[in-house]
Design an enzyme around this catalytic site. Structure first.
Site, short mmCIF file in Angstrom:
data_model
loop_
_atom_site.label_atom_id
_atom_site.label_comp_id
_atom_site.label_asym_id
_atom_site.label_seq_id
_atom_site.Cartn_x
_atom_site.Cartn_y
_atom_site.Cartn_z
N HIS A 89 63.61 18.38 11.43
CA HIS A 89 62.41 17.99 12.18
C HIS A 89 62.53 18.30 13.67
O HIS A 89 61.71 17.83 14.46
CB HIS A 89 62.10 16.51 11.97
CG HIS A 89 61.66 16.20 10.57
ND1 HIS A 89 61.66 14.91 10.05
CD2 HIS A 89 61.20 17.00 9.58
CE1 HIS A 89 61.23 14.95 8.79
NE2 HIS A 89 60.95 16.20 8.50
N SER A 130 64.39 7.56 2.78
CA SER A 130 63.49 6.96 1.80
C SER A 130 62.91 8.00 0.84
O SER A 130 62.41 7.65 -0.23
CB SER A 130 62.34 6.24 2.51
OG SER A 130 61.59 7.16 3.29
N ASN A 151 66.46 13.38 11.50
CA ASN A 151 66.41 12.67 12.77
C ASN A 151 66.41 13.65 13.94
O ASN A 151 66.97 14.74 13.87
CB ASN A 151 67.58 11.71 12.87
CG ASN A 151 67.57 10.69 11.73
OD1 ASN A 151 66.51 10.29 11.27
ND2 ASN A 151 68.73 10.29 11.27
#
Length: 305
Positions: free
Chosen positions: A145, A245, A128
């Site tokens: 990220h 996921s 995130n």
């Protein structure tokens, strides 16, 4: 570009009762997870978009109301888009900043921060970019990220393909020759430069354009950050995988390899990842519900309760 559409997608109404929900009885999976954590010394926590979703921030890749169902990433989240229309890209990211800034950490974020006070080593590996882990009090966070609230120099992929570029020591961007740099600002820091609405911000040292310090499409993860993530996950006793996921490599491979190396992997997510069968246990609850209950149970176990 309709930024109101972005705001409506990114900021969702959440049900406060879901965050305050507490399992009436500890499930066998939660008890097993707590037992695995109790005796650990080194813990890593890999978090995905599901953790931020519980703070009301929509995920990017969800097939239902995901950000990329309404916006083409090629238009707002690639190096080519920035070269073509930098103000459009910057405006889109500024709207994301505003939305994330107005979001609040949820009980899952705070529970992860609490783990850092219970164990000798707890490191967060997050996909995130919203900074909510830090706002909740987590001290050791590796941002896989990037960080939406940080800026860096722009590196033109075409320039890299044609020649060996010169990189600015301040913004890390590839830019004009050193002779044109401003030595007065060689110690400047650009990490938290604001995004103006009417101009592309520039590095005070080299004069090159600045962009959000996040990983766009058509870009690899920072190899140093990724290597650190592999090493942290491989070297821990327990790896918590929360709200992820695990659909996109290379991050998806981190828990797989850790499990192969003998690390106890605990998945916490309403929807199981494809590799669920490799985990030590799986808790099918949102992180904002499962993590506070897990921390409470670990505290009881450590106290002999």
């Amino acid at each position: 570009m309709n930024l109101n559409k972005l705001r409506s997608l990114f900021k969702r109404d959440t049900d406060p009762s879901a965050h305050s929900a507490n399992p009436s009885a500890m499930s066998p999976e939660l008890l097993e997870a707590a037992a695995l954590l109790r005796d650990a010394e080194k813990i890593a926590v890999l978090t995905g978009a599901g953790v931020s979703a519980e703070s009301g921030i929509a995920t990017f890749r969800s097939k239902v109301n995901g950000v990329w169902t309404a916006f083409d990433p090629a238009e707002v989240a690639t190096p080519a888009a920035f070269k073509r229309k930098p103000l459009k890209v910057l405006g889109w990211h500024q709207s994301m900043r505003d939305i994330c800034e107005n979001a609040a950490p949820n009980p899952g974020h705070y529970a992860i921060a609490a783990l850092q006070k219970l164990f000798p080593e707890v490191i967060v590996l997050t996909q995130n970019i919203d900074g909510l882990h830090q706002r909740a009090g987590s001290k050791f966070v590796l941002e896989l990220h990037g960080d939406l609230f940080r800026m860096k120099g722009f590196c033109d992929p075409e320039l890299h393909a044609q020649e060996r570029p010169v990189h600015c020591p301040v913004c890390k961007g590839c830019t004009r020759p050193r002779e044109q740099w401003n030595p007065e600002f060689r110690e400047a820091i650009v990490e938290f430069t604001a995004i103006p609405s009417d101009a592309v911000p520039c590095c005070p040292h080299c004069g090159g354009p600045l962009r959000p310090d996040v990983v766009w499409f058509d870009e690899p993860l920072d190899p140093y950050v990724l290597d650190a993530a592999w090493n942290i996950a491989d070297g821990c006793d327990v790896l918590l995988v929360v709200g992820a996921s695990l659909q996109v490599q290379p991050v998806a491979g981190i828990p797989w390899r850790a499990a192969y190396k003998g690390v106890k992997v605990i998945e916490i997510n309403p929807e199981p990842a494809e590799a669920t069968g490799f985990w030590a246990t799986r808790v099918g609850l949102p992180g904002a519900v499962a993590l506070p209950a897990l921390v409470e149970q670990v505290c009881k176990m450590k106290a002999g309760g």
